[in-house]
Each structure stands twice: as structure tokens, then as C-alpha cells.
Design a protein around this motif. Structure first.
Motif, PDB file in Angstrom:
ATOM      1  N   SER A 117     115.186  68.025  28.443  1.00 16.20           N
ATOM      2  CA  SER A 117     115.834  67.438  27.263  1.00 16.20           C
ATOM      3  C   SER A 117     115.529  65.943  27.222  1.00 16.20           C
ATOM      4  CB  SER A 117     117.349  67.652  27.305  1.00 16.20           C
ATOM      5  OG  SER A 117     117.931  66.843  28.317  1.00 16.20           O
ATOM      6  N   HIS A 118     115.706  65.355  26.052  1.00  8.47           N
ATOM      7  CA  HIS A 118     115.515  63.908  25.920  1.00  8.47           C
ATOM      8  C   HIS A 118     116.581  63.165  26.730  1.00  8.47           C
ATOM      9  CE1 HIS A 118     112.267  64.052  23.032  1.00  8.47           C
ATOM     10  NE2 HIS A 118     112.912  65.026  22.422  1.00  8.47           N
ATOM     11  N   TYR A 119     117.786  63.730  26.785  1.00  8.09           N
ATOM     12  CA  TYR A 119     118.856  63.113  27.558  1.00  8.09           C
ATOM     13  C   TYR A 119     118.487  63.066  29.048  1.00  8.09           C
ATOM     14  CZ  TYR A 119     123.470  61.905  29.294  1.00  8.09           C
ATOM     15  OH  TYR A 119     124.510  61.273  29.917  1.00  8.09           O
ATOM     16  N   ALA A 121     115.506  63.183  30.299  1.00 12.49           N
ATOM     17  CA  ALA A 121     114.386  62.238  30.441  1.00 12.49           C
ATOM     18  C   ALA A 121     114.909  60.801  30.511  1.00 12.49           C
ATOM     19  CB  ALA A 121     113.402  62.396  29.281  1.00 12.49           C
ATOM     20  N   ALA A 122     115.883  60.463  29.652  1.00 15.65           N
ATOM     21  CA  ALA A 122     116.445  59.113  29.651  1.00 15.65           C
ATOM     22  C   ALA A 122     117.166  58.820  30.963  1.00 15.65           C
ATOM     23  CB  ALA A 122     117.400  58.935  28.470  1.00 15.65           C
ATOM     24  N   GLN A 134     107.363  63.962  29.823  1.00 17.11           N
ATOM     25  CA  GLN A 134     107.166  64.941  28.760  1.00 17.11           C
ATOM     26  C   GLN A 134     108.449  65.759  28.621  1.00 17.11           C
ATOM     27  OE1 GLN A 134     104.149  64.916  27.044  1.00 17.11           O
ATOM     28  NE2 GLN A 134     103.900  63.119  28.348  1.00 17.11           N
ATOM     29  N   VAL A 135     108.920  65.952  27.401  1.00 12.28           N
ATOM     30  CA  VAL A 135     110.117  66.760  27.173  1.00 12.28           C
ATOM     31  C   VAL A 135     109.684  68.125  26.650  1.00 12.28           C
ATOM     32  CG1 VAL A 135     112.258  67.005  25.859  1.00 12.28           C
ATOM     33  CG2 VAL A 135     111.571  64.755  26.742  1.00 12.28           C
ATOM     34  N   HIS A 137     111.742  71.584  26.007  1.00 11.79           N
ATOM     35  CA  HIS A 137     113.068  72.198  26.019  1.00 11.79           C
ATOM     36  C   HIS A 137     113.014  73.612  26.607  1.00 11.79           C
ATOM     37  CE1 HIS A 137     114.736  68.950  23.617  1.00 11.79           C
ATOM     38  NE2 HIS A 137     113.633  69.008  22.901  1.00 11.79           N
TER      39      HIS A 137
END
Length: 194
Positions: A117-119, A121-122, A134-135, A137
Motif C-alpha cells: 500500500s502507499h501507506y 511505502a510511506a 514500488q506499490v 496492492h
């Protein structure tokens, strides 16, 4: 390591999908103790045909085959400060002093880092300073989990809970949600998957 979680499901589906596409893949499962006592588990040899290694970020580095490109997938970040209320003191120490160095070593070695997820990754970027994540899902099997056509308004529905049975995954919210829904659901229709 097989932990009977969504990560196992992810790994099994990825292996099946790669093989279905003609990309040879296999899983080498390690016993769960390999996470916290890696010296107690023999190091398996990679298949001779393998030219890429895909690992979970928590895999102790002793099990990562040398000389092959590494793809590391991060399924969640236990280093997220928002998770502190859900950890015991011992878990927090374990994550900080055992898991963090393992993940740091794997992420530093990786040819590619993937987060689900982008979360996530952050959080990995914040915890380890890693960029270029790389995201990808997690997928859902739309054949197994297809929406049910509703034929009448206010018909009871089924609730599918997917996740470990923990407050961190929101299981503590199920009771209050069911209470607020009132009689528009039937208890027999509530399904929980661990």
C-alpha cells in the motif's frame, strides 16, 4: 515463514500466478522459529534454476541466498508510531532491536522494494529512508469474493471480516458496528476469516 496470516496467502497466490504465467516459482517454507532463532534452522539451498529471490522483509539475512537479485515485499510496517498502542512493551522492544535491523539489512540489499500500500511505502520511507518503493496492492480473488446481487431493499447481508483477530485490524469495532446496524443483518451471516 508460515505464520497462518495474509502474508502466507499472498505468497501462495503469487507463486501460483507466476507458475500459471510460465514463470517457474516455488516456495521454501521455514518454521516460524526461524524468525526469532534463525541459527536453529538449517539454511536451504535455492533451486539451481532460480535467478531471482523474493522475500518478506522480516526474513533473517542468513536465509537470503547470495549472488541473486532480491525483491523484498513489505506487508506492513511494525515501526509505524500509530501501532504503539497495540503493542506490549516486549513487542515494541522486539520490533525495535530485532526486526528493524533485519529489515534494514534486507532493504539495503534489495534490488527492488515492494509495499502492499502507499501507506506502508510511506512508513518504510520514514523508518528506513528508502525511496523508489514500488506499490503493488494485494489482490482479491473476485471469483471467491464476488458481491451478492441484492434483490430487495433492507435484506440482511453478510459481513466478511478478513484479518488477524486483533484490535490492530479493527476486530474490536465489529461488535459496535453490528449493534448500530440493528436488525438489518443476521448473526448466521457473519463470517470471519483469520
Amino acid at each position: 515463514m508460515r505464520c497462518h496470516s495474509g502474508t502466507d496467502t499472498f505468497t501462495e497466490r503469487l507463486c501460483r500466478a507466476l507458475n500459471a504465467q510460465g514463470i517457474r516459482a516455488e516456495i521454501t517454507w521455514l518454521p516460524h522459529r526461524a524468525e526469532y532463532a534463525p541459527w536453529s534452522v538449517p539454511v536451504p539451498k535455492p533451486p539451481t534454476w532460480a535467478n531471482v529471490v523474493h522475500i518478506n522483509s522480516w526474513l533473517p539475512p542468513r536465509f537470503v541466498p547470495p549472488g541473486l537479485p532480491i525483491v523484498v515485499t513489505v506487508h506492513s510496517s511494525v515501526h509505524d508510531p500509530a501501532l504503539l498502542p497495540y503493542k506490549s512493551r516486549l513487542q515494541a522492544l522486539y520490533h525495535k532491536h530485532w526486526i528493524h535491523p533485519i529489515e534494514a539489512a534486507n532493504l539495503a540489499r534489495a534490488h527492488c522494494v515492494v509495499a502492499v500500500s502507499h501507506y506502508t511505502a510511506a512508513q518504510i520511507e520514514a523508518s528506513f529512508g528508502i525511496r523508489d518503493i514500488q506499490v503493488i496492492h494485494n489482490g482479491i480473488d473476485c471469483q471467491a469474493f464476488a458481491p451478492v446481487a441484492r434483490t430487495a431493499p433492507n435484506r440482511p447481508f453478510r459481513l466478511l471480516y478478513v484479518g488477524n483477530w486483533s484490535a490492530r485490524k479493527g476486530v474490536d469495532l465489529l461488535g459496535p458496528i453490528m449493534e448500530r446496524l440493528g436488525n438489518c443483518w443476521v448473526p448466521d451471516d457473519c463470517v470471519a476469516l483469520l
